[in-house]
Design an enzyme around this catalytic site. Structure first.
Site, PDB file in Angstrom:
ATOM      1  N   HIS A 185       7.857  13.376  54.418  1.00  0.00           N
ATOM      2  CA  HIS A 185       8.346  15.064  53.843  1.00  0.00           C
ATOM      3  C   HIS A 185       9.438  14.744  54.600  1.00  0.00           C
ATOM      4  CE1 HIS A 185       3.370  15.044  53.935  1.00  0.00           C
ATOM      5  NE2 HIS A 185       4.279  16.917  52.783  1.00  0.00           N
ATOM      6  N   SER A 240       2.404  20.677  49.566  1.00  0.00           N
ATOM      7  CA  SER A 240       2.849  20.010  50.988  1.00  0.00           C
ATOM      8  C   SER A 240       4.816  20.638  50.896  1.00  0.00           C
ATOM      9  CB  SER A 240       2.963  19.035  51.545  1.00  0.00           C
ATOM     10  OG  SER A 240       3.351  18.145  51.325  1.00  0.00           O
ATOM     11  N   ASP A 292       8.613  13.389  58.808  1.00  0.00           N
ATOM     12  CA  ASP A 292       7.675  12.434  58.913  1.00  0.00           C
ATOM     13  C   ASP A 292       7.178  11.522  57.675  1.00  0.00           C
ATOM     14  OD1 ASP A 292       5.975  13.420  57.133  1.00  0.00           O
ATOM     15  OD2 ASP A 292       4.893  14.504  57.720  1.00  0.00           O
TER      16      ASP A 292
END
Ligand SMILES: *[C@@H]1O[C@H](CO)[C@@H](O)[C@H](O)[C@H]1NC(C)=O
Ligand SMILES: *[C@@H]1O[C@H](CO)[C@@H](O)[C@H](O)[C@H]1NC(C)=O
Length: 369
Positions: free
Chosen positions: A347, A53, A344
């Site tokens: 991240h 990610s 978030d």
């Protein structure tokens, strides 16, 4: 060749203009900047990315998984406010690499049908949020394993050959910057959560197991033509808001230094693999990208970098929300993420990625450009 000429002319014009209005330091900065741009346009034709990610730009939108972020408020600060599938409010570090090298402002996802080989010829990401070096990790999250990302890369090479012609395609691959960024999920969704790996490996053995896969992976990329390779380590996972929120130790809500040390240890192993292979594999330029030190400096001294919020994320309560738990509308979500380190609970924000990317371009990447 054309780009080079234009840049050189531009350099000359700017230099002359500045000479008539002397401001020595500005001039010097300007020259350095332009020279980097000139070099970059000559040397790096494309950026090719593998990983999780931290570098997925939306491949998971086309995979049946919960590891998704193609909905608001993700992408709120991206071009057009578009949720692309990047786990961020805006761009990722690799997007900033691409921009810094004078290529393009962001790197598209290979599985995104909105792009074609024409776009991918100057940069592409095969990354998949939730993946790891370990095949088991991608099975747990139901995402694209690393070996499959290599299969996609082979497919890409074939398409690139038809698009650019065989010789030019080979040249592009040879000069391209390969970037890999993964490993966090092997620990946080696999080893520390699922019983299978701990029953087979101690944490030390597991790190060696992963480093062995990293080595095989780099060798395979070399066989497939990669020569300029940057391999990232782990970020300081002990400071992710989701980890801090459940840190009930003496310093409640603080970073878990044991996990930051794990990130450093594993980084040391990957860095060792990179050194070994750069000696062994002829004609390569390889570097290890340390993702612990700079982010930790920022988290410890946010004000030096114009940041204020480093313990909690912008999205939701900032303590645990990510992926589908980070969604619109949520009255707790911050209105402006520009002073936050985390978007978030797992991240970084665009601003953190930008600072770290600029640092890496000037330090580690500069060694292989
Ligand atoms: C991961 O799976 C692929 C495909 O089945 C296999 O080729 C590879 O050897 C596996 N890797 C490891 C380390 O087991
Ligand atoms: C967020 O705040 C920064 C700094 O105050 C400002 O420059 C920027 O325009 C703001 N962004 C939005 C979307 O309001």
């Amino acid at each position: 060749m054309d780009t080079q000429n234009i840049d050189l002319q531009w350099l000359l014009i700017t230099t002359l203009a500045l000479l008539f209005k002397p401001a020595p330091i500005m001039l010097l900065m300007h020259l350095c900047f332009l020279m980097t741009q000139v070099e970059a346009t000559i040397k790096v034709p494309a950026i090719i990315v593998f990983g999780d990610s931290t570098v997925d730009a939306g491949n998971n939108n086309h995979v049946p998984t919960l590891a998704r972020s193609n909905f608001e408020p993700y992408g709120r600060d991206f071009e057009g406010g578009k949720p692309t599938g990047r786990f961020c409010n805006g761009r990722l570090a690799t997007d900033f690499f691409s921009e810094a090298l004078g290529i393009k402002p962001f790197i598209p996802a290979y599985l995104d049908p909105g792009y074609s080989i024409e776009d991918f010829a100057t940069g592409v990401t095969f990354a998949s949020a939730g993946t790891g070096y370990d095949n088991l990790t991608s099975q747990i999250t139901n995402v694209i394993p690393l070996w499959k990302q290599i299969e996609y890369f082979k497919d890409y090479k074939t398409k690139l050959s038809s698009y650019l012609g065989k010789t030019k395609a080979e040249e592009t691959i040879q000069e391209a910057l390969f970037v890999t960024s993964l490993g966090t999920n092997d620990f946080v969704v696999d080893y520390y959560v699922s019983p299978s790996r701990p029953s087979q490996f101690t944490i030390e053995e597991y790190q060696n197991f992963l480093a062995g896969i990293a080595e095989e992976f780099i060798r395979e990329m070399y066989t497939l033509g990669a020569r300029r390779v940057a391999v990232a380590g782990l970020p300081p996972i002990g400071c992710l808001p989701v980890i801090r929120s459940v840190n009930f130790n003496a310093e409640m809500g603080g970073c878990r230094e044991d996990l930051n040390n794990l990130a450093r240890d594993f980084g040391g192993k990957v860095s060792g693999v990179v050194s070994k292979l750069s000696r062994e594999l002829k004609g390569t330029k390889m570097v290890f990208l340390d993702l612990v030190d700079k982010p930790l400096q920022i988290i410890r001294n946010p004000h030096l970098y114009g940041l204020e919020n480093v313990g909690r994320a912008c999205c939701g309560t900032g303590t645990f929300e990510f992926a589908y738990a980070c969604h619109e509308p949520d009255p707790f979500t911050c209105t402006n993420a520009s002073t936050y380190a985390f978007w978030d609970s797992v991240h970084p924000t665009e601003v953190l990625y930008h600072i770290v990317a600029d640092h890496l371009v000037k330090t580690a990447l500069a060694q292989i450009l």
